[in-house]
Design a protein around this motif. Structure first.
Motif, PDB file in Angstrom:
ATOM      1  N   GLN A 191      46.252  33.660  38.744  1.00  0.00           N
ATOM      2  CA  GLN A 191      47.611  33.954  38.633  1.00  0.00           C
ATOM      3  C   GLN A 191      47.876  34.538  37.249  1.00  0.00           C
ATOM      4  OE1 GLN A 191      49.580  33.445  40.970  1.00  0.00           O
ATOM      5  NE2 GLN A 191      48.245  32.464  42.221  1.00  0.00           N
ATOM      6  N   ALA A 192      46.930  34.606  36.250  1.00  0.00           N
ATOM      7  CA  ALA A 192      46.878  35.270  35.023  1.00  0.00           C
ATOM      8  C   ALA A 192      46.692  36.835  35.260  1.00  0.00           C
ATOM      9  CB  ALA A 192      45.951  34.706  33.874  1.00  0.00           C
ATOM     10  N   GLY A 193      46.221  37.345  36.274  1.00  0.00           N
ATOM     11  CA  GLY A 193      45.644  38.555  36.656  1.00  0.00           C
ATOM     12  C   GLY A 193      44.127  38.835  36.593  1.00  0.00           C
ATOM     13  N   ALA A 194      43.847  40.042  36.788  1.00  0.00           N
ATOM     14  CA  ALA A 194      42.491  40.366  37.075  1.00  0.00           C
ATOM     15  C   ALA A 194      41.731  40.099  35.697  1.00  0.00           C
ATOM     16  CB  ALA A 194      42.401  41.826  37.356  1.00  0.00           C
ATOM     17  N   ASP A 221      45.138  43.698  39.575  1.00  0.00           N
ATOM     18  CA  ASP A 221      45.746  42.607  39.005  1.00  0.00           C
ATOM     19  C   ASP A 221      47.098  42.355  39.594  1.00  0.00           C
ATOM     20  OD1 ASP A 221      46.098  41.730  36.108  1.00  0.00           O
ATOM     21  OD2 ASP A 221      47.758  43.327  36.158  1.00  0.00           O
ATOM     22  N   ILE A 222      47.797  42.948  40.392  1.00  0.00           N
ATOM     23  CA  ILE A 222      48.999  42.563  40.929  1.00  0.00           C
ATOM     24  C   ILE A 222      48.429  41.619  41.989  1.00  0.00           C
ATOM     25  CG2 ILE A 222      50.976  43.367  42.252  1.00  0.00           C
ATOM     26  CD1 ILE A 222      50.938  45.832  40.693  1.00  0.00           C
ATOM     27  N   ILE A 246      44.902  53.105  39.219  1.00  0.00           N
ATOM     28  CA  ILE A 246      45.838  52.751  40.171  1.00  0.00           C
ATOM     29  C   ILE A 246      45.095  51.439  41.123  1.00  0.00           C
ATOM     30  CG2 ILE A 246      46.775  53.021  42.431  1.00  0.00           C
ATOM     31  CD1 ILE A 246      47.647  55.834  41.426  1.00  0.00           C
ATOM     32  N   ALA A 247      43.658  51.602  41.405  1.00  0.00           N
ATOM     33  CA  ALA A 247      42.987  50.454  41.879  1.00  0.00           C
ATOM     34  C   ALA A 247      43.008  49.271  40.883  1.00  0.00           C
ATOM     35  CB  ALA A 247      41.720  50.911  42.534  1.00  0.00           C
ATOM     36  N   GLU A 248      42.840  49.546  39.743  1.00  0.00           N
ATOM     37  CA  GLU A 248      42.977  48.350  38.619  1.00  0.00           C
ATOM     38  C   GLU A 248      44.401  47.650  38.745  1.00  0.00           C
ATOM     39  OE1 GLU A 248      41.996  49.158  34.704  1.00  0.00           O
ATOM     40  OE2 GLU A 248      40.152  49.813  35.207  1.00  0.00           O
ATOM     41  N   ARG A 249      45.262  48.466  38.752  1.00  0.00           N
ATOM     42  CA  ARG A 249      46.527  47.863  38.701  1.00  0.00           C
ATOM     43  C   ARG A 249      46.881  47.073  40.057  1.00  0.00           C
ATOM     44  NH1 ARG A 249      48.722  46.173  35.972  1.00  0.00           N
ATOM     45  NH2 ARG A 249      50.727  46.649  36.531  1.00  0.00           N
ATOM     46  N   MET A 250      46.404  47.621  41.299  1.00  0.00           N
ATOM     47  CA  MET A 250      46.657  46.966  42.586  1.00  0.00           C
ATOM     48  C   MET A 250      45.943  45.627  42.634  1.00  0.00           C
ATOM     49  SD  MET A 250      45.822  50.116  45.035  1.00  0.00           S
ATOM     50  CE  MET A 250      45.787  49.152  46.543  1.00  0.00           C
TER      51      MET A 250
END
Length: 377
Positions: free
Chosen positions: A278-281, A197-198, A191-195
């Motif tokens: 802008q492409a993500g993490a 990345d967003i 979940i932290a990874e997803r946060m």
């Protein structure tokens, strides 16, 4: 107008020196990161988090540990702050201190996560809050502080099953919640990874995710592999049982990274120019690109344990059965510590190995690229 508002009126400046916040994990790994970050090439302070009333004790312990491990002193480039990253303003004593960090910090190395494989995802809520507060800090900081997050291999443990693909796990972000291991520790890190990345895609946060494989003991005499971890426990119990497993199932692949080298790699990846925003993490996998296997090492381990007694090489299944039989009679768990993590050893021959692809990481980190394979010396 408070100090935070005044800081915004000045606007964002160009980055000159590297100033890091370290949200740390174990004492030994914290010391290694502090040592690397405060090396002679560093030009600015490192801020490390402590908690509650133990701030002075922890700061002093970190300095003593640096010296005890032969790592010298972190001198005035290391500042220990009483902080709680899950709270607004990092729970600091005043907004002025928080504003000072906003004004100067360029990087956050986020390694602080409760290691407990028996807890549900709900118990990691404050760690999720911690990640949110770090994202807020980065957005409002003068230098757009880069967040380097260190999850574990568990965040992608079920990649093959969830995607139907085979081979090494690519260095990419994933949004399928079937991919992490089905335990709260791994799910919360996913979940932290997803946060992050967003936050990178929507708010331009500079985010780096470094999934780490097996961390091994140091390459020098300054320190040891923590005794409570799986390999030192296996070796100690093998001496106690008189038997050593000749194979390790999913642990057969040895792509370990020594803890002292890991600190250097993390700092290299943190400060390197690889900003995608802008492409993500950006994702890196920290495993040894020059892997070997347990079979290449086990004879040397057997020889080192055979001083004073005979150590028999047996299949992993037999070793686990012997360990299980010893659990009811052992009096000193210090002599037979593998009993405490017996479920981990059971899992070794029940699951397929997880292989991480480190291509991106080796292209950026010279230290990782030049890392030698683990050998028996």
């Amino acid at each position: 107008m408070n100090c935070i508002q005044r800081r915004f009126l000045r606007g964002r400046r160009n980055r000159k020196n590297v100033r890091m916040i370290l949200a740390y994990f174990s004492r030994v790994r914290r010391a290694r990161l502090v040592h690397t970050s405060c090396s002679p090439c560093s030009r600015a302070p490192v801020y490390s988090k402590s908690t509650a009333l133990r701030v002075v004790k922890r700061a002093w312990a970190a300095c003593k540990l640096l010296r005890a491990k032969g790592l010298g002193s972190a001198d005035d480039r290391f500042e220990c702050l009483d902080a709680d990253f899950s709270r607004p303003y990092f729970g600091l004593s005043s907004q002025e201190v928080y504003a000072r960090l906003l004004d100067g910090v360029t990087h956050i190395i986020h390694c602080a996560w409760k290691v407990d494989f028996n807890q549900s995802i709900d118990s990691f809520g404050n760690h999720i809050d911690m990640t949110k507060q770090m994202i807020d800090f980065s957005i409002h900081s003068n230098f757009g502080a880069r967040i380097l997050f260190v999850p574990s291999i568990g965040a992608v443990s079920n990649w093959q099953e969830a995607t139907g693909q085979t081979g090494p796990v690519p260095e990419e972000m994933y949004d399928d919640y079937r991919i992490p291991q089905a335990i709260g520790y791994a799910q919360s890190k996913f979940i932290a990874e997803r946060m992050l990345d967003i936050a990178a895609k929507r708010a331009g946060v500079s985010a780096v995710v470094c999934r780490v494989g097996q961390i091994a003991g140091p390459t020098t005499a300054a320190g040891t592999w923590p005794r409570g971890e799986w390999l030192p426990s296996l070796i100690a119990s093998s001496k106690y049982l008189g038997k050593l497993p000749s194979n390790l199932g999913r642990g057969e692949r040895v792509d370990w990274v020594p803890v002292d080298i890991l600190g250097q790699i993390i700092v290299e990846l943190a400060v390197a120019s690889h900003d995608r925003r802008q492409a993500g993490a950006t994702v890196f996998h920290l495993v040894n690109p020059k892997e070997t296997n347990w079979n290449a090492l086990v004879t040397s381990v057997q020889k080192s344990l055979s001083v004073g007694r005979n150590i028999e090489l047996v299949r992993l299944e037999e070793w686990i059965q012997t360990l299980e039989a010893s659990a009811s009679s052992v009096e000193d768990l210090g002599l037979n510590p593998a009993v405490k993590i017996i479920d981990y050893f059971r899992s070794l021959h029940k699951q397929d190995p997880i292989i991480l692809d480190p291509t991106n990481a080796t292209s950026v980190s010279l230290t990782l690229r030049n890392l030698e394979a683990v050998h028996d010396e």
